[in-house]
Every structure is written in C-alpha cells, then in structure tokens.
Scaffold this motif. Structure first.
Motif, PDB file in Angstrom:
ATOM      1  N   PHE B 450       0.839  -1.202   0.000  1.00 37.45           N
ATOM      2  CA  PHE B 450       0.000   0.000   0.000  1.00 37.45           C
ATOM      3  C   PHE B 450       0.872   1.250   0.000  1.00 37.45           C
ATOM      4  O   PHE B 450       0.666   2.174  -0.802  1.00 37.45           O
ATOM      5  CB  PHE B 450      -0.911  -0.006   1.232  1.00 37.45           C
ATOM      6  N   ARG B 451       1.877   1.238   0.885  1.00 35.46           N
ATOM      7  CA  ARG B 451       2.721   2.436   0.967  1.00 35.46           C
ATOM      8  C   ARG B 451       3.456   2.686  -0.345  1.00 35.46           C
ATOM      9  O   ARG B 451       3.566   3.820  -0.799  1.00 35.46           O
ATOM     10  CB  ARG B 451       3.719   2.284   2.114  1.00 35.46           C
ATOM     11  N   ALA B 452       3.929   1.607  -0.938  1.00 37.03           N
ATOM     12  CA  ALA B 452       4.636   1.773  -2.209  1.00 37.03           C
ATOM     13  C   ALA B 452       3.693   2.308  -3.278  1.00 37.03           C
ATOM     14  O   ALA B 452       4.037   3.223  -4.034  1.00 37.03           O
ATOM     15  CB  ALA B 452       5.223   0.436  -2.652  1.00 37.03           C
ATOM     16  N   ALA B 453       2.469   1.759  -3.312  1.00 35.08           N
ATOM     17  CA  ALA B 453       1.535   2.176  -4.360  1.00 35.08           C
ATOM     18  C   ALA B 453       1.142   3.631  -4.191  1.00 35.08           C
ATOM     19  O   ALA B 453       1.116   4.390  -5.161  1.00 35.08           O
ATOM     20  CB  ALA B 453       0.304   1.282  -4.337  1.00 35.08           C
ATOM     21  N   ILE B 454       0.845   4.024  -2.956  1.00 33.97           N
ATOM     22  CA  ILE B 454       0.392   5.411  -2.783  1.00 33.97           C
ATOM     23  C   ILE B 454       1.559   6.371  -3.047  1.00 33.97           C
ATOM     24  O   ILE B 454       1.364   7.465  -3.596  1.00 33.97           O
ATOM     25  CB  ILE B 454      -0.233   5.637  -1.381  1.00 33.97           C
ATOM     26  N   SER B 455       2.760   5.971  -2.683  1.00 37.46           N
ATOM     27  CA  SER B 455       3.898   6.844  -2.952  1.00 37.46           C
ATOM     28  C   SER B 455       4.109   7.007  -4.449  1.00 37.46           C
ATOM     29  O   SER B 455       4.288   8.121  -4.949  1.00 37.46           O
ATOM     30  CB  SER B 455       5.174   6.276  -2.320  1.00 37.46           C
ATOM     31  N   LEU B 456       4.062   5.874  -5.144  1.00 43.34           N
ATOM     32  CA  LEU B 456       4.229   5.948  -6.599  1.00 43.34           C
ATOM     33  C   LEU B 456       3.120   6.763  -7.242  1.00 43.34           C
ATOM     34  O   LEU B 456       3.350   7.596  -8.121  1.00 43.34           O
ATOM     35  CB  LEU B 456       4.212   4.547  -7.190  1.00 43.34           C
ATOM     36  N   ASN B 457       1.917   6.518  -6.748  1.00 45.68           N
ATOM     37  CA  ASN B 457       0.757   7.236  -7.259  1.00 45.68           C
ATOM     38  C   ASN B 457       0.934   8.748  -7.061  1.00 45.68           C
ATOM     39  O   ASN B 457       0.619   9.549  -7.939  1.00 45.68           O
ATOM     40  CB  ASN B 457      -0.490   6.733  -6.517  1.00 45.68           C
ATOM     41  N   GLY B 458       1.481   9.119  -5.912  1.00 46.88           N
ATOM     42  CA  GLY B 458       1.721  10.542  -5.654  1.00 46.88           C
ATOM     43  C   GLY B 458       2.822  11.097  -6.544  1.00 46.88           C
ATOM     44  O   GLY B 458       2.698  12.194  -7.091  1.00 46.88           O
ATOM     45  N   ILE B 459       3.888  10.301  -6.690  1.00 51.69           N
ATOM     46  CA  ILE B 459       5.006  10.786  -7.512  1.00 51.69           C
ATOM     47  C   ILE B 459       4.577  10.936  -8.972  1.00 51.69           C
ATOM     48  O   ILE B 459       5.059  11.811  -9.685  1.00 51.69           O
ATOM     49  CB  ILE B 459       6.217   9.835  -7.370  1.00 51.69           C
ATOM     50  N   MET B 460       3.616  10.085  -9.386  1.00 50.74           N
ATOM     51  CA  MET B 460       3.082  10.223 -10.746  1.00 50.74           C
ATOM     52  C   MET B 460       2.555  11.630 -10.993  1.00 50.74           C
ATOM     53  O   MET B 460       2.636  12.139 -12.109  1.00 50.74           O
ATOM     54  CB  MET B 460       1.903   9.272 -10.936  1.00 50.74           C
ATOM     55  N   MET B 461       1.989  12.253  -9.956  1.00 47.23           N
ATOM     56  CA  MET B 461       1.381  13.568 -10.143  1.00 47.23           C
ATOM     57  C   MET B 461       2.408  14.557 -10.675  1.00 47.23           C
ATOM     58  O   MET B 461       2.122  15.357 -11.543  1.00 47.23           O
ATOM     59  CB  MET B 461       0.829  14.095  -8.813  1.00 47.23           C
ATOM     60  N   ILE B 462       3.597  14.485 -10.114  1.00 48.52           N
ATOM     61  CA  ILE B 462       4.622  15.426 -10.574  1.00 48.52           C
ATOM     62  C   ILE B 462       5.452  14.810 -11.691  1.00 48.52           C
ATOM     63  O   ILE B 462       5.840  15.486 -12.639  1.00 48.52           O
ATOM     64  CB  ILE B 462       5.491  15.913  -9.386  1.00 48.52           C
ATOM     65  N   GLY B 463       5.666  13.501 -11.611  1.00 45.85           N
ATOM     66  CA  GLY B 463       6.492  12.839 -12.624  1.00 45.85           C
ATOM     67  C   GLY B 463       5.848  12.898 -13.992  1.00 45.85           C
ATOM     68  O   GLY B 463       6.473  13.258 -14.986  1.00 45.85           O
ATOM     69  N   LEU B 464       4.549  12.568 -14.030  1.00 46.44           N
ATOM     70  CA  LEU B 464       3.847  12.643 -15.314  1.00 46.44           C
ATOM     71  C   LEU B 464       3.724  14.083 -15.776  1.00 46.44           C
ATOM     72  O   LEU B 464       3.506  14.359 -16.948  1.00 46.44           O
ATOM     73  CB  LEU B 464       2.454  12.031 -15.197  1.00 46.44           C
ATOM     74  N   GLY B 465       3.834  15.021 -14.831  1.00 45.64           N
ATOM     75  CA  GLY B 465       3.786  16.427 -15.215  1.00 45.64           C
ATOM     76  C   GLY B 465       5.068  16.845 -15.905  1.00 45.64           C
ATOM     77  O   GLY B 465       5.053  17.386 -17.007  1.00 45.64           O
ATOM     78  N   ILE B 466       6.204  16.549 -15.249  1.00 41.01           N
ATOM     79  CA  ILE B 466       7.477  16.976 -15.837  1.00 41.01           C
ATOM     80  C   ILE B 466       7.765  16.172 -17.102  1.00 41.01           C
ATOM     81  O   ILE B 466       8.231  16.702 -18.096  1.00 41.01           O
ATOM     82  CB  ILE B 466       8.605  16.814 -14.808  1.00 41.01           C
ATOM     83  N   PHE B 467       7.469  14.874 -17.041  1.00 43.18           N
ATOM     84  CA  PHE B 467       7.747  14.042 -18.213  1.00 43.18           C
ATOM     85  C   PHE B 467       6.449  13.683 -18.923  1.00 43.18           C
ATOM     86  O   PHE B 467       6.160  12.520 -19.182  1.00 43.18           O
ATOM     87  CB  PHE B 467       8.515  12.786 -17.779  1.00 43.18           C
ATOM     88  N   SER B 468       5.649  14.691 -19.179  1.00 40.31           N
ATOM     89  CA  SER B 468       4.338  14.417 -19.753  1.00 40.31           C
ATOM     90  C   SER B 468       4.417  14.144 -21.248  1.00 40.31           C
ATOM     91  O   SER B 468       3.439  13.707 -21.841  1.00 40.31           O
ATOM     92  CB  SER B 468       3.404  15.596 -19.496  1.00 40.31           C
ATOM     93  N   SER B 469       5.575  14.406 -21.848  1.00 33.59           N
ATOM     94  CA  SER B 469       5.579  14.444 -23.312  1.00 33.59           C
ATOM     95  C   SER B 469       5.206  13.097 -23.933  1.00 33.59           C
ATOM     96  O   SER B 469       4.483  13.052 -24.917  1.00 33.59           O
ATOM     97  CB  SER B 469       6.931  14.934 -23.822  1.00 33.59           C
TER      98      SER B 469
END
Lengths: 509, 481
Positions: B450-469
């Motif tokens: 759970f902790r890994a998933a929610i952390s990844l899910n959160g990082i996606m918010m910024i990660g997919l933003g910076i690397f949205s291309s």
C-alpha cells in the motif's frame, strides 16, 4: 556566446534538488538542515556570479542559452537564456537566497527542514522564471512558485495567515490564467512557444489589445498595481520575515520583468495605445498609496504600501517611453525611463528586503509590529538604529542610496514626456520621506517608550551580517550604479528600438 | 475468421475466464488464505495487459481491426485506455485489500464484481455497434450497483445503491430509447454503417436528432455531468471508499471511449448538434461542480463534486470534434483516473479500524503526523486544481487549447475562471494538512505494498507532469493528431 556547461540549469535545479535533500534530512536534525541549506544557497550564489563576470554587455542577444525538446507534440522546449534584464534579477534572487537562510537561522524553530527547503525550491523556480525563453516553461515556473510561498505564509505566518495566504494564491492564480489563455492563443497563431519569436510575430492591433489585457491581468496582480494590490499588505503582514523578504525583494519584480519580457515587446502597439491606462494607474499607486502608507499603524503594512508605491515607479518608467517618443525628437529619455525602472526594481529589492528584515529584528524581540509599541529604540539598539535609518532613508530616495538613482531616472524621463507626470511622480519624494521618516521618528528616536523597549538587546552578529551586507549593497548601487546600468544597456536599447516599430504593419495585416 | 476474432478479443476472454475462476476458487478458500484471490486478480490484470500489448493487428497503413461482424474494434485509443484501466484497477486492488481487511469486508466478491465491471469497461471501450455499447455499459452498471451495496449492513450504502440503481436504469433506458431511434433512422447497429447512413439520411432528420438527444442524455448520466449528476455525490458518499475509488476511475475511461465511439464514429456528421449540447453540459458541470464542492465537509462528497467538474473538462476536449481535442480529452480522463485513485487512496490510508476517514477534518495536521503522506495528498490536490508543474495542469491546458483551437473563447474563459474557484477547495485540504493542528496523533500504518503504491501514485502527479511528453504523444497519436 555559449557556455560550456549549462549554468542556468544548474542555478535552477541545484536549489530545487537541494531543497528536496534538505526535506529528506528530517525534522529532528534542524542544525544539519540549516547548514545544508546555507551551503546550497551559498554555492548557488557563488555560481551565479559567473553569470555577471562572463556576461557580454555589448549584445542584447540571449546568452548562456540552453535548448532541449520538452513536450514535442506541442512544440514546447526547455529553452533557457538570459539578457541584460534577467541577469541582475537572477543575481538578486540568488543573493537573497543566502540572506533568507541566514535570517531564518534561529527564528524558525518548527519544521526547519521544510522551511529551508521551501525557500530553496522557491529560489530555483524564480531563477527559472527569469531565465525561461519558452513561454510554457515560463508559465510553469511562474505558477509553481506560488506553492512554496503559499506554504511558507500558511505554515510560519501570523494569526491571520490562512486568510492571507489563500488570498495571495487565488489572486495571483486568477490573474495568471488569463495570461495562459493569451499564451495559448499566441501559440495557436504562431505555432511556437518561443518568446523571442513572438517578439517578431505580427499581430493586429485589436488582437494585441486583448493579449495586452491578458498579460496585464497576470503582471499587474504580481507587481502589484492599484487596484489589484490588496493581497500584498495582507500577505506581507502575515508572512514570516523570510517570506516577506522574498515576496518584496523578488516576487514583485517578476511582475515588472513580465512587462519587459511580454507586454512591451509582444504587444508594443497595444502598449502604446494603452499607455495612458498604465501611467494613470501607476500615478495613482505612487500618490494615493503613498498617502495610504502614511496612516499605517503596522510597520510591515507601511512597508508593504510603500512597496506598491515604489512599484508604481517601475510601471511608470516602463510605459513612459511611449509618451517620450511622442513628445521629443530623439527619444533619449525613453532609455532613462526603462533603465530607471530596472534600477528601481533592483534597488527596491535591496531596500524593501532590508526593511522587512529590520522589522523582523524588532518583531523577534518584542513580538509586535505596531509602531505604537516602540519608541526610542536607538537608545537601546544603536547599531540597529544606524542601519535601519539608512534603509529608511534609501526608501525615501535619499541621494547616495540606491533608492535615489532609479526614482531620479524615472522622474527625468517623465519630465520629457509631460510635466504633470513628473510633478505627480515627484510627489513621492515628499510622501516617501514623510512616511519613512515619520516612522523613524516614532520607532527609533525619541524617549524610550516603555519597559520592553528599555530591555531590548542590540543586533547580534548574524543579524549584523545580514543587514550590513544589504547596507553595502544599497550604498554601492546608490554611489556607483554604472556596472548595473551597463549590464542592461544593450538590452534596453534593443527593446526601445523594437517597440517603436509597429507590429501590425510588418506583414500588412 | 473465427480464430482472428478470438485473437483480437483475447484479453476480454481472459478476463472473463479469470473472473469465473476466482469465483470458483474462492469456494475452496478460508479466511486466512483469501490473499490468493488478490494475487489471482493482479495476475489477471498483468496478463490482460501483456495480451493487449502483444496482439498485433496493426500493419502497414492499417491502425484498427474489427471482429465479430464489425461490432468489436481494436484501435490504439482502445488499447491505451484498456492498459490504463488495468493499471488503475491494479492500484485499486492494492488499496482495497488493506481497506477491506480493516473493515472485515475482504471477500472475493469485490474482486469478481470488479473484474466483471472491467470486462464491461473493455467491451465498451472496444464497442463498435450500438448493441455492444449497451452490453458493455450494462455489465459495468450492474456490477457497480452491487459494489456500492457491498457493505451489506450500511444504511447509507444500501440507500446509495438503490438510488444508483433506479437512476442508472433510467439512464440506460434513455440510452436504449435513443439507440432505437437511431436504428430506426439508419437501419443498422454498426457504428461505421450508422455514420454512412447518416450522410444519406441527412443530419437534420428529426428522428436522428431526437435519438441524439436521448443518447447524449444517457451518456451524460454515465459521465456524471450536470444536469444528470445527482447520483454522484450520494453514491460516492454512501459506497465504501474502495468502491467509490473504483467507480470514480476506471468506468470514466470507458465512458470517454463510449462518447467518442457514439458521437464521433457513429454520429460524426451531427457534430454541430452534439457539440452544442456538450458545451452546455460542460459549462454547467464546471460551474456547479466547482462551486458546490466548496460547501462540502465530507471529502468523498467534495471529490464527487470535483469529479463532476473534471468531467466537464473532459467534455471540453470532446466537443470541438477535432483529433487534438479527443487526444486532450483522453489525456484528461487518464490523468483524472490516476488523480482520483491517489485521492481516495489517501482517504483509505487514513481510515482507522472500522471508521472511514471521510471528513475533511480527518486530514487536519497530517503534515505533523506524517509529512510524506501529506506531501502526496498535497500533490494530488495541486494537480486536481491544475497548478503547474503537476500533471493536472497539462490536462487542463490541453483541453483549453482544444477549445481555443475551435474558436470557443468563451468556454475557455469560463473553464479557467472556475478552475480558480475550484482551486479554493483544493487549497483548503492543503490548509488543513499543513496549517492546522492534528486531531489525533495516532500512527498511520499500512502494509508495504500500500505504501509503495500510494507513494508511486503521488510521484506520478509530478512525474507525469514533468515528463508528460510521451503520454501526451501517445494520446495524440491515438487519434492521428
């Protein structure tokens, strides 16, 4: 000229990743967090000096450029570059990056790591704003910067911090979304996000006017101009000292920078057509807000209003150029106006930052910002009094200090445009002196007002270092503004040449 | 021929088979060993994803393939949406396992029902005939009704399920009615043939226009846009968070595909008509969703209203009827599903034994309890508010660009102004987490996945933003933009 290593990227990402690293050290190792923050901010500042030394002042072209694809589908590039307008502001940013870390050294005791990290990340983002030459990249930095400031005011601020910080965020957010629509429109028309290409892109006058208003919505809130200034006093009063300093010294400058980078060159004809609007609003800010500052009871509020009034000078100096072109043959005064505005921004950065730090020094001791709670501080804090008086003098535009140079240049330019502009603008010298000196009289001089003031201790070495550095900067810019003006001269000339050529006739639209 | 049909629909058959297998396997498992069900379900998703990726129907110049007499279609858009459905459902399962255990609801039914719903989602995404659309839709809806009532003893849960069922049936009825009119006017169920028939019948044929109105109404209900949004807050609120998370994420992607298939593939000729209807729905949703969310004190309801406004933004991408608009809408709906997963995931994380942490006040002082989880939630909130550099910003930006491309300046202005209004209630959550004192000091504990998933899910918010291309490029390429 191109650099061998990507210095701008380093200046942006070093503080940001450094900030994340500072968060990672955890809440319980505050001393380590402070040291790390100081080291990161220090290194960033030292690296940024190379911008100044390696900068070629003879050209207005972008220097230290970097160019990489970011979102290729929409032609968005990670493209950076600096010219004479951005270098001084970047240096100001990195300089204050160090000062706010030192200023928050002992004052901040809760969640030190997050505090330091917020300022470092903010620093990186602000450098990004000043060096982005892709409009989308600019917008991303421009908006992302709000988040750390939002948290700083809300977490370490005063009693009404929640109100102030949400107001700050929403005001700026609302202003900038209109700009976003303008930016997207420009992209759809031109097929590019490059700000420099937009400078050359022909637009009809009516389109320019809409775009101009969109930019105005964003930058007038940021700088801020009357009547959209009301978030500023609230944000300043509630923010912790470091927050106020960054807000006044750098964030407000982003509004001015936006006018220089977007409004003037992209929509020059609209700017010429609507310059009366900006000049009127600027003069109202200078005169009316000057009077408002006079009656403030709260020192931070007084400085906040004084900031708005000084920012009025910046917008006046930038837009007076059009009136100068109209009324004089050679238009030499126009350069004075723009350069004056730039000097005023730098000077105001030093002065207002220093003033907020001074109030911070007093607040840390007595936990009050009310003028009425003080009196005769000079008796117990002589060193502090000496420095504070210098800064207040600079704030009122005393010759020999940095405050004088910018104001004087703008007033000179205003004279060439219209006597009454200059007359009204010059009133600020009286008003500025009035509210600054009256504050000095009530807080610093006179009899020791009460028991609390009698027990005040003078500034310690840390505070002396911060204020002393700023005092040197204020005097340096005041006595020897030459290097600063040289730095921007080529860029100013180019900007003025550019805005004199109507854009809509270029392609015959 | 038959074999080719089977190959194209292999992932669907696999999910169907595994849903049945799980149903049976569960009979032989006792309480302790129920974790096997979870593993089986995850395995189902992984293999479904592999099958989707590996089936090769694309050849030179051909980007899609149909099966079962043209009622089933495989194309890049469908594949991407399916892959993201698997991903999001996988996240849902990880969150749900922990949550359902805490609430003593860890039963295989959750997995079978949601896998059947997933099957419906996949069919709907790949539907190329009116019948298939209806089939997929009903499969999703019926499974969802049961999932909402999953907590048998909860009164608001049962009430929500009842409301959902009654309103949902009505919407299905409307949709069916609209479909029957379109069938009447065109004489075919196949969406490709509908599209050619519309050309010969003429897009102003009254029967067709009537059919379109009912179709759009049914569609609007499934997307949950104003004025067909009434069920959303109650259902989101009443259902267990695990269910809320599911129905707020995966089916939305299917609804987007359904809108595209029906409106563009089938009734593309009538773009002028439906684009006006959608623009009204979009504006109302963006306004109402953002304004009413401000008044909520329950985070599930707040996110429900936020969903309404997000769906308004998705419509903004759909309504210009351009390839770049569809790409933007698709990007938005994928991003929305991921944001929604993270948001409800945080609600589950905070839910202590037997009590759902669904009050806004439960988020008070989260930064002091655990600064990483607070940062995750803050990233989700800023992303939903559309602040750069988070991925939600790029989603909003793209649909606004699509609207401006189509010359819909006023829509763009309404959208941005009300996204500022919306920023207020997202900021309020940040305010509660960062500026307020916590109500409880209890440890936040969760299993490692759970902790890994929610952390990844959160990082996606910024990660997919910076690397949205790359994601943007994939979405745009799906429509050839």
């Amino acid at each position: 000229m191109s650099s061998t290593w990507p210095i701008l990227s380093v200046l942006i990402w070093l503080p940001i990743f450094g900030g994340l690293a500072v968060i990672a050290v955890g809440e319980h190792r505050a001393a380590l967090a402070r040291l790390m923050a100081l080291a990161i901010a220090g290194v960033t500042f030292i690296l940024s000096i190379t911008l100044f030394t390696a900068f070629d002042v003879s050209t207005a072209a972008m220097q230290f450029t970097e160019f990489k694809p970011w979102i290729a589908t929409f032609d968005i590039f990670y493209s950076l570059g600096v010219d004479g307008f951005s270098v001084p502001l970047i240096l100001l940013t990195t300089f204050f990056g160090v000062l706010v870390v030192i200023a928050g050294w002992e004052v901040i005791q809760v969640k030190v790591n997050q505090y330091m990290a917020a300022f470092l990340i903010m620093e990186g983002l602000m450098v990004g704003v000043f060096s982005a030459t892709d409009a989308m990249l600019f917008y991303v930095f421009f908006e992302a910067m709000l988040i750390p400031m939002f948290l700083v005011i809300g977490m370490w601020g005063g009693p009404r911090r929640v109100y102030a910080t949400i107001k700050f965020f929403l005001y700026t957010f609302l202003g900038s979304v209109f700009m976003l629509i303008g930016l997207i429109y420009l992209y759809i028309q031109s097929g590019s996000w490059s700000i420099l290409e937009w400078h050359q892109f022909p637009l009809t006058l009516s389109v320019q006017k809409w775009l101009f208003l969109g930019f105005l919505a964003a930058f007038s809130v940021k700088i801020p101009m009357w009547p959209v200034h009301t978030w500023l006093p609230d944000a300043h009063v509630e923010a912790p000292t470091g927050g106020s300093v960054v807000l006044a010294a750098i964030m407000l400058k982003i509004g001015g920078y936006g006018f220089i980078r977007f409004s003037l060159p992209i929509t020059p004809d609209a700017a010429a057509a609507l310059d009366w609007l900006i000049i009127t609003l600027s003069l109202i800010a200078v005169v009316y807000i000057g009077f408002v500052a006079l009656v403030q009871q709260d020192m931070k509020k007084l400085i906040a209003y004084s900031s708005i009034s000084h920012m009025g000078f910046v917008t006046l100096g930038l837009f007076i150029a059009f009136a100068v072109f109209q009324n004089t043959e050679n238009g030499r005064g126009a350069a004075l106006g723009v350069e004056g505005a730039m000097v005023q921004m730098i000077s105001h950065g030093f002065v207002s930052g220093a003033l907020f730090l001074c109030v911070g020094v007093l607040y840390d001791r007595l936990h009050s910002r009310m003028i009425a709670d003080y009196g005769g501080v000079a008796n117990t804090m002589p060193w502090f009094a000496a420095l504070a008086v210098l800064f207040f003098m600079a704030n009122s535009g005393l010759p020999g200090t940095s405050g004088f140079v910018g104001e004087f240049m703008v007033i000179l330019a205003a004279f060439q445009a219209n006597f009454w502009y200059a007359f009204l603008a010059a009133i600020t010298l009286i008003l500025g002196a009035a509210y600054s000196l009256w504050l000095v009289k009530r807080v610093i001089f006179g009899e020791v007002a009460n028991q609390n003031v009698a027990q005040l201790e003078d500034i310690n070495a840390r505070e002396a270092l911060v204020l002393g550095t700023l005092a040197v900067a204020v005097l340096l810019v005041g006595l020897w503004p030459e290097p600063l003006v040289n730095l921007m001269h080529a860029s100013v000339e180019q900007l003025l040449q550019h805005i004199q050529q109507p854009k809509f006739s270029v392609s015959g639209i | 021929m038959n074999n080719a049909n089977m190959m194209l629909a292999a992932p669907e058959f696999w999910v169907l088979a595994m849903a049945c297998v799980i149903l049976i396997v569960d009979l032989f498992l006792d309480e302790e060993r129920r974790g096997i069900i979870h593993l089986l379900a995850m395995l189902t998703l992984v293999f479904a994803a592999i099958m989707t990726l590996r089936s090769n129907y694309v050849s030179e110049g051909v980007h899609s393939a149909v099966a079962f007499n043209g009622s089933f279609i495989r194309d890049p858009m469908g594949d991407v949406l399916k892959l993201f459905s698997f991903l999001v459902l996988g996240i849902v399962y990880i969150y749900a396992k922990f949550f359902l255990r805490q609430f003593r609801m860890f039963r295989a039914d959750f997995y079978t029902l949601s896998l059947f719903a997933l099957l419906g989602v996949m069919l709907l995404i790949s539907a190329n005939s009116l019948v298939m659309v209806y089939l997929g839709l009903e499969l999703i809806s019926l499974s969802s009704y049961a999932l909402v009532a999953f907590d048998r003893d909860s009164r608001i849960g049962s009430e929500a399920a009842m409301k959902y069922f009654v309103l949902g049936s009505m919407a299905s009825g409307m949709l069916l009615y609209g479909m029957s009119m379109i069938y009447g006017a065109t004489g075919t169920m196949d969406l490709y043939q509908v599209s050619t028939a519309v050309k010969s019948v003429g897009s102003d044929d009254p029967l067709l226009v009537f059919g379109l109105v009912f179709l759009v109404a049914g569609l609007a209900f499934k997307l949950g846009v104003v004025p067909f949004h009434m069920w959303i807050p109650d259902v989101y609120h009443g259902a267990p968070v695990a269910t809320t998370l599911f129905i707020s994420s995966v089916p939305k992607m299917a609804a987007f595909a359904m809108a595209f298939r029906l409106l563009q593939t089938g009734l593309g000729e009538m773009q002028g008509d439906w684009s006006q209807m959608l623009s009204i729905l979009a504006v109302l949703s963006i306004i109402l969703g953002n304004v009413v969310a401000i008044a909520q004190t329950n985070i599930k309801r707040m996110l429900a209203y936020s969903t309404i406004s997000h769906m308004g933004f998705v419509l903004l991408g759909l309504l210009p009827g351009t390839a770049s608009g569809y790409g933007a809408g698709m990007f938005y709906v994928i991003v929305y599903s991921l944001m929604s997963a993270a948001g409800f995931g945080m609600v589950m994380l905070l839910s202590a034994r037997g009590v759902e942490a669904d009050k806004l006040d439960d988020f008070k002082g989260l930064n002091q309890r655990n600064s990483w989880y607070a940062a995750v939630m803050a990233m989700v909130m800023f992303s939903m508010a559309g602040v750069p550099v988070f991925v939600g910003f790029f989603a909003k930006w793209m649909v606004i660009k699509a609207a401006l491309d189509a010359g819909l300046m006023w829509l763009a202005i309404v959208a941005v102004v009300f996204s500022v209004v919306g920023a207020f209630y997202y900021l309020r959550v940040v305010k509660l987490m960062y500026f307020d004192e916590p109500l409880t000091e209890s440890e936040i504990d969760a299993p490692v996945d759970f902790r890994a998933a929610i952390s990844l899910n959160g990082i996606m918010m910024i990660g997919l933003g910076i690397f949205s291309s790359s994601l943007i490029a994939v979405c745009m390429a799906s429509f050839g933009a």
